[in-house]
Design an enzyme around this catalytic site. Sequence first.
Site, PDB file in Angstrom:
ATOM      1  N   GLU A 224     -30.869 -56.032 -20.725  1.00  0.00           N
ATOM      2  CA  GLU A 224     -32.219 -55.928 -20.265  1.00  0.00           C
ATOM      3  C   GLU A 224     -32.623 -54.458 -20.463  1.00  0.00           C
ATOM      4  OE1 GLU A 224     -33.669 -59.002 -17.668  1.00  0.00           O
ATOM      5  OE2 GLU A 224     -32.909 -59.003 -19.801  1.00  0.00           O
ATOM      6  N   LYS A 229     -35.632 -54.662 -26.788  1.00  0.00           N
ATOM      7  CA  LYS A 229     -36.100 -56.246 -27.067  1.00  0.00           C
ATOM      8  C   LYS A 229     -37.416 -56.568 -27.662  1.00  0.00           C
ATOM      9  CE  LYS A 229     -34.318 -58.046 -22.732  1.00  0.00           C
ATOM     10  NZ  LYS A 229     -33.354 -59.523 -23.002  1.00  0.00           N
ATOM     11  N   SER A 251     -33.687 -61.921 -17.817  1.00  0.00           N
ATOM     12  CA  SER A 251     -33.673 -62.280 -16.386  1.00  0.00           C
ATOM     13  C   SER A 251     -34.794 -61.735 -15.495  1.00  0.00           C
ATOM     14  CB  SER A 251     -32.267 -61.981 -15.699  1.00  0.00           C
ATOM     15  OG  SER A 251     -32.217 -60.518 -15.643  1.00  0.00           O
ATOM     16  N   HIS A 272     -34.176 -68.492 -19.788  1.00  0.00           N
ATOM     17  CA  HIS A 272     -33.345 -67.715 -18.807  1.00  0.00           C
ATOM     18  C   HIS A 272     -32.113 -68.514 -18.243  1.00  0.00           C
ATOM     19  CE1 HIS A 272     -32.151 -65.362 -14.855  1.00  0.00           C
ATOM     20  NE2 HIS A 272     -31.434 -65.209 -15.828  1.00  0.00           N
ATOM     21  N   ASN A 322     -33.689 -64.821  -9.539  1.00  0.00           N
ATOM     22  CA  ASN A 322     -33.440 -63.443  -9.219  1.00  0.00           C
ATOM     23  C   ASN A 322     -34.431 -63.116  -8.294  1.00  0.00           C
ATOM     24  OD1 ASN A 322     -31.153 -63.118 -10.830  1.00  0.00           O
ATOM     25  ND2 ASN A 322     -32.334 -62.486 -12.575  1.00  0.00           N
TER      26      ASN A 322
END
Length: 349
Positions: A224, A229, A251, A272, A322
């Site tokens: 992450e 990204k 996520s 995800h 999450n």
Amino acid sequence: MGILDQAPISGNFITKALEIARSVASKPVAVRRVSNMPVKEADFANVIIEEARKRIMKRARGAVAPLSCLRAIEASMKSPTYMDGVKREMELGHELMTGAQSSAMQYAFFAERTAQKWELPGGKITYKSTKPLPINTMGVIGCGTMGTGITISCISVNIPVTLIEVNQQLLDRGMAFIKRVYERNVKQGRISLAMAQKQMSLVNPTLDYGQLANVDCVIEAIFENMKLKKEIFKKLNAVCKPSALLCSNTSSLNIDEIASATTRPDKVAGTHFFSPAHIMKLLENIRGKYTSPETIATVMTLGKTINKVPVLVGNCHGFVGNRMMFHYTAQVSKPEHKLPWFLVIFCII
């Protein structure tokens, strides 16, 4: 009719069969009802039942139905009469039908199917009105736990995957993990060696992003880090064909910000997976502000194709899975609710 009772353990079966036939040739045959025969419990019956119970306790993980099935079998072996065994089986069946787990499992069964029948706000654009794009080839970025799991999910349904990493060492490590998973599945009898070899051959491990030029969909599965990204999505935007879907396994990060690194935000979505990705069923598909209905339909269909339970969710921090876990862990971490760390982990799992 008692014929099997007379079958020899060894020797000539034909000779014995003829002997039995001659002995009853001119006599009426008495038909025996199994339900009227007394149950003669074998000496090892208890050992078998206990062994089965241990296996069920290990594999069923809290489910009551498998143990009830075993109790019904045990009752049939130990009851004085056939009808006593049937009565006990009916009692156990009634307990299951009226129990909490039965209701919960029925709810889960229908909820999974309802979740896949997506529609956008307003109700005019739905799963029925939108045609998905065909996904015949996949790309996966990252050979970590998630990337390899996603790769296994795809090749398990015979979708070829181009697997990308930044260096050969990480690429080799990822391929070694995939190989171990298949070796274990072959050893456990889940898949034949020939099929395992065929599916393994569908992976194209490479360091070259150029080999993603013709794939239908790419799933980025790195750690992450928004900056990294966006760099990857900028590169994918330049390399992949215009119709290719660009998806992120993030996520919790903002899908719209990731999509801003491309000139095709309508082709960007979140996919995800949950760890381990080749085992866990849930797949959160996240729609961004510009994600097209066609893209949504495609990732939802892809989820079903790779044997997941796809759920369409909106773009917010942590999405759904999450987001719930954040609040759950915050509650159990409060001083008045403080639990030992291993209990917290157990509850989350």
